[in-house]
Design a protein around this motif. Structure first.
Motif, PDB file in Angstrom:
ATOM      1  N   PHE A  24       0.854  -1.189   0.000  1.00  0.00           N
ATOM      2  CA  PHE A  24       0.000   0.000   0.000  1.00  0.00           C
ATOM      3  C   PHE A  24       0.886   1.234   0.000  1.00  0.00           C
ATOM      4  O   PHE A  24       1.935   1.246   0.628  1.00  0.00           O
ATOM      5  CB  PHE A  24      -0.954   0.000   1.211  1.00  0.00           C
ATOM      6  CG  PHE A  24      -0.318  -0.390   2.530  1.00  0.00           C
ATOM      7  CD1 PHE A  24       0.406   0.521   3.283  1.00  0.00           C
ATOM      8  CD2 PHE A  24      -0.461  -1.681   3.022  1.00  0.00           C
ATOM      9  CE1 PHE A  24       0.991   0.163   4.500  1.00  0.00           C
ATOM     10  CE2 PHE A  24       0.112  -2.055   4.235  1.00  0.00           C
ATOM     11  CZ  PHE A  24       0.833  -1.133   4.973  1.00  0.00           C
ATOM     12  N   PRO A  25       0.554   2.188  -0.836  1.00  0.00           N
ATOM     13  CA  PRO A  25      -0.686   2.379  -1.608  1.00  0.00           C
ATOM     14  C   PRO A  25      -0.683   1.707  -2.975  1.00  0.00           C
ATOM     15  O   PRO A  25      -1.680   1.743  -3.677  1.00  0.00           O
ATOM     16  CB  PRO A  25      -0.742   3.893  -1.784  1.00  0.00           C
ATOM     17  CG  PRO A  25       0.695   4.286  -1.921  1.00  0.00           C
ATOM     18  CD  PRO A  25       1.436   3.385  -0.950  1.00  0.00           C
ATOM     19  N   ALA A  51      -1.195   6.486   1.273  1.00  0.00           N
ATOM     20  CA  ALA A  51      -2.462   5.761   1.385  1.00  0.00           C
ATOM     21  C   ALA A  51      -3.541   6.629   2.016  1.00  0.00           C
ATOM     22  O   ALA A  51      -4.643   6.142   2.284  1.00  0.00           O
ATOM     23  CB  ALA A  51      -2.277   4.489   2.204  1.00  0.00           C
ATOM     24  N   VAL A  91      -6.957   0.172  -1.415  1.00  0.00           N
ATOM     25  CA  VAL A  91      -5.919   0.147  -2.445  1.00  0.00           C
ATOM     26  C   VAL A  91      -6.472  -0.428  -3.751  1.00  0.00           C
ATOM     27  O   VAL A  91      -6.278   0.137  -4.833  1.00  0.00           O
ATOM     28  CB  VAL A  91      -4.700  -0.665  -1.963  1.00  0.00           C
ATOM     29  CG1 VAL A  91      -3.743  -0.948  -3.122  1.00  0.00           C
ATOM     30  CG2 VAL A  91      -3.977   0.094  -0.860  1.00  0.00           C
ATOM     31  N   ILE A 150      -7.842   3.625  -4.438  1.00  0.00           N
ATOM     32  CA  ILE A 150      -6.586   4.346  -4.635  1.00  0.00           C
ATOM     33  C   ILE A 150      -5.926   3.963  -5.958  1.00  0.00           C
ATOM     34  O   ILE A 150      -5.556   4.831  -6.760  1.00  0.00           O
ATOM     35  CB  ILE A 150      -5.630   4.102  -3.454  1.00  0.00           C
ATOM     36  CG1 ILE A 150      -6.239   4.644  -2.155  1.00  0.00           C
ATOM     37  CG2 ILE A 150      -4.280   4.769  -3.721  1.00  0.00           C
ATOM     38  CD1 ILE A 150      -5.424   4.337  -0.903  1.00  0.00           C
ATOM     39  N   GLY A 151      -5.773   2.665  -6.203  1.00  0.00           N
ATOM     40  CA  GLY A 151      -5.135   2.227  -7.435  1.00  0.00           C
ATOM     41  C   GLY A 151      -5.845   2.716  -8.679  1.00  0.00           C
ATOM     42  O   GLY A 151      -5.231   3.335  -9.566  1.00  0.00           O
ATOM     43  N   ASP A 189      -6.476  -2.982   2.265  1.00  0.00           N
ATOM     44  CA  ASP A 189      -6.380  -3.680   0.974  1.00  0.00           C
ATOM     45  C   ASP A 189      -7.547  -3.304   0.067  1.00  0.00           C
ATOM     46  O   ASP A 189      -7.386  -3.158  -1.155  1.00  0.00           O
ATOM     47  CB  ASP A 189      -6.353  -5.189   1.182  1.00  0.00           C
ATOM     48  CG  ASP A 189      -4.995  -5.678   1.676  1.00  0.00           C
ATOM     49  OD1 ASP A 189      -4.016  -4.910   1.578  1.00  0.00           O
ATOM     50  OD2 ASP A 189      -4.915  -6.821   2.168  1.00  0.00           O
ATOM     51  N   ILE A 201       0.566   2.554  -5.861  1.00  0.00           N
ATOM     52  CA  ILE A 201       0.125   3.526  -6.864  1.00  0.00           C
ATOM     53  C   ILE A 201       0.823   3.254  -8.189  1.00  0.00           C
ATOM     54  O   ILE A 201       2.038   3.341  -8.294  1.00  0.00           O
ATOM     55  CB  ILE A 201       0.428   4.962  -6.409  1.00  0.00           C
ATOM     56  CG1 ILE A 201      -0.415   5.315  -5.175  1.00  0.00           C
ATOM     57  CG2 ILE A 201       0.152   5.962  -7.528  1.00  0.00           C
ATOM     58  CD1 ILE A 201      -0.101   6.667  -4.591  1.00  0.00           C
TER      59      ILE A 201
END
Length: 429
Positions: free
Chosen positions: A229-230, A254, A306, A310-311, A303, A232
């Motif tokens: 995490f994160p 995150a 993410v 976020i992803g 999780d 990206i």
């Protein structure tokens, strides 16, 4: 009164790096010019994603209700809250098949502080020789240049430039130069990197680990933008467990940059001195946010954020910004975008003799736009035999502002590049 006399290390730490001066200038300028609409593409904050903020607020509130008296009204262990240390061990053992225990973990007030502690412990004046903190590839996070208490205590290895096509380039590790150094005390890199967004591959990390074994020094891998995490960006390389590797992780990207919480995982020979350093300096990291992270790891909430929020957010935003740059920047100027797998920035190289990053910064500032000059991400920004003026020809754009701000700012950047070129032609004639 006469000026206060500082020690050599005090003088080093009391001075601002080049980028900190730039960030102070941005803060002062935007704060004092009332009525001006600033387009700030230089910010390093993660994006304000509503679902991420709402989730952390809810979980912090739950931690506040459940454990405030135990964690905020009492001192705690320097290694970290036992329940968090246990949760970290369980999480990484389950996810990556490791066999770490609490003795392999330390929780600190931010990953940058943990990197600073590692630099203080493993570099500088030693019993048999003096060593330095080595960045295996520059450009890299400019904050690393402030980690050493010793003037000149940080050095970087210049990359190999690889043009992929007309608009794309990539940095490659110069591993022979890294392996040939004789004063290495600690190696440190971010992956994905700030500013270029470059992810070191599994094979590259393994070669860096081999170099760390050869030098018999630790390799710190700062996973602030990486897995788990994160995470990206694109496919993230799983962290590597090795006796010479100190993996550092952070909650900042995150969604909790202001809470200053990070942790490191490594063998006891590296973790124990860090725990003692924390005990002697900060005592321990903030504990309410430690309680919050414990619940986030135990409940899989992190999780979920993410994978589902976020992803996808950063993947979509990067695609937008890269397309915008391709459509907007002048076609007849030799600009190149670093091929990025992750991170929160776009890294642009303008391969023209007339271009200078600080001149672009001042030009854009007069027009109400901020970017970050590239030279500050190199340990030596002077022209070199291998890179020429490359360190003075790059700039960083953040992808975290709202799309309208980014679009308007990129339009101004395109216009400024046209004007800088025209001015250079006028001067040469």
């Amino acid at each position: 009164m006469p000026p206060v006399e500082l020690s050599r290390s005090g003088t080093k730490m009391a001075s601002l790096s080049g980028l900190r001066l730039i960030m102070d200038d941005i803060a002062t300028t935007t704060g004092s010019a009332t009525g001006t609409e600033w387009l700030n593409l230089g910010i390093g904050n993660p994006a304000a994603i509503p679902k991420v903020m709402d989730t952390w607020q809810r979980m912090t509130t739950e931690a506040l209700v459940a454990s405030f008296g135990n964690v905020s009204c009492r001192y705690g262990p320097s290694r970290g809250l036992p329940e968090l240390v246990d949760a970290i061990a369980d999480y990484f053992n389950k996810r990556y098949g490791w066999s770490i225990e609490p003795r392999n973990i330390v929780v600190g007030p931010g990953s940058q502080m943990l990197c600073f502690i590692a630099a203080a412990l493993f570099t500088g004046a030693g019993a048999t020789r003096d060593t330095r903190l080595v960045l295996p590839m520059t450009p890299d996070y400019t904050g690393y240049q402030g980690l050493s208490l010793t003037p000149g205590g940080v050095t970087g290895v210049e990359p190999v430039l690889h043009l992929q096509d007309d608009r794309s380039f990539r940095y490659l590790f110069d591993l022979p130069s890294l392996e040939g150094l004789t004063d290495v005390g600690l190696m440190l890199l971010s992956s994905p990197s700030n500013p270029a967004g470059r992810c070191a591959s599994h094979d590259e990390i393994q070669r860096l680990v081999a170099a760390a074994h050869s030098h018999d020094v630790p390799l710190v891998v700062d996973n602030a933008y990486g897995a788990p995490f994160p995470a990206i960006g694109g496919p993230s390389t799983a962290p590597i467990r090795d006796e010479h590797v100190i993996n550092v992780f952070s909650l900042s990207k995150a969604g909790l940059p202001g809470e200053r919480l990070g942790f490191a995982i490594a063998d006891e020979q590296h973790i124990d001195p860090i725990v003692s350093f924390l005990s002697n300096s900060a005592l321990h990291a903030p504990q309410l946010v430690q309680s919050t992270l414990t619940h986030a790891l135990r409940s899989d909430v992190l999780d979920m954020l993410v994978a589902s929020v976020i992803g996808p957010f950063y993947a979509e935003r990067r695609k937008f910004v890269e397309s915008l740059l391709a459509e907007t920047l002048p076609e007849d100027i030799a600009w190149h975008l670093h091929a990025s797998e992750g991170g929160m920035f776009c890294w642009v190289w303008v391969d023209e003799e007339w271009f200078d990053d600080l001149r672009l910064y001042e030009t854009l500032k007069r027009r109400g736009v901020f970017v970050v000059p590239g030279r500050h991400f190199f340990t030596d920004a002077e022209p070199s035999q291998s890179l020429g003026r490359h360190a003075q020809q790059c700039f960083r754009i953040s992808i975290t502002p709202d799309p309208d701000t980014i679009a308007a700012g990129v339009q101004v950047i395109a216009s400024a590049l046209d004007d800088m070129r025209a001015e250079s032609i006028g001067i040469s004639q």
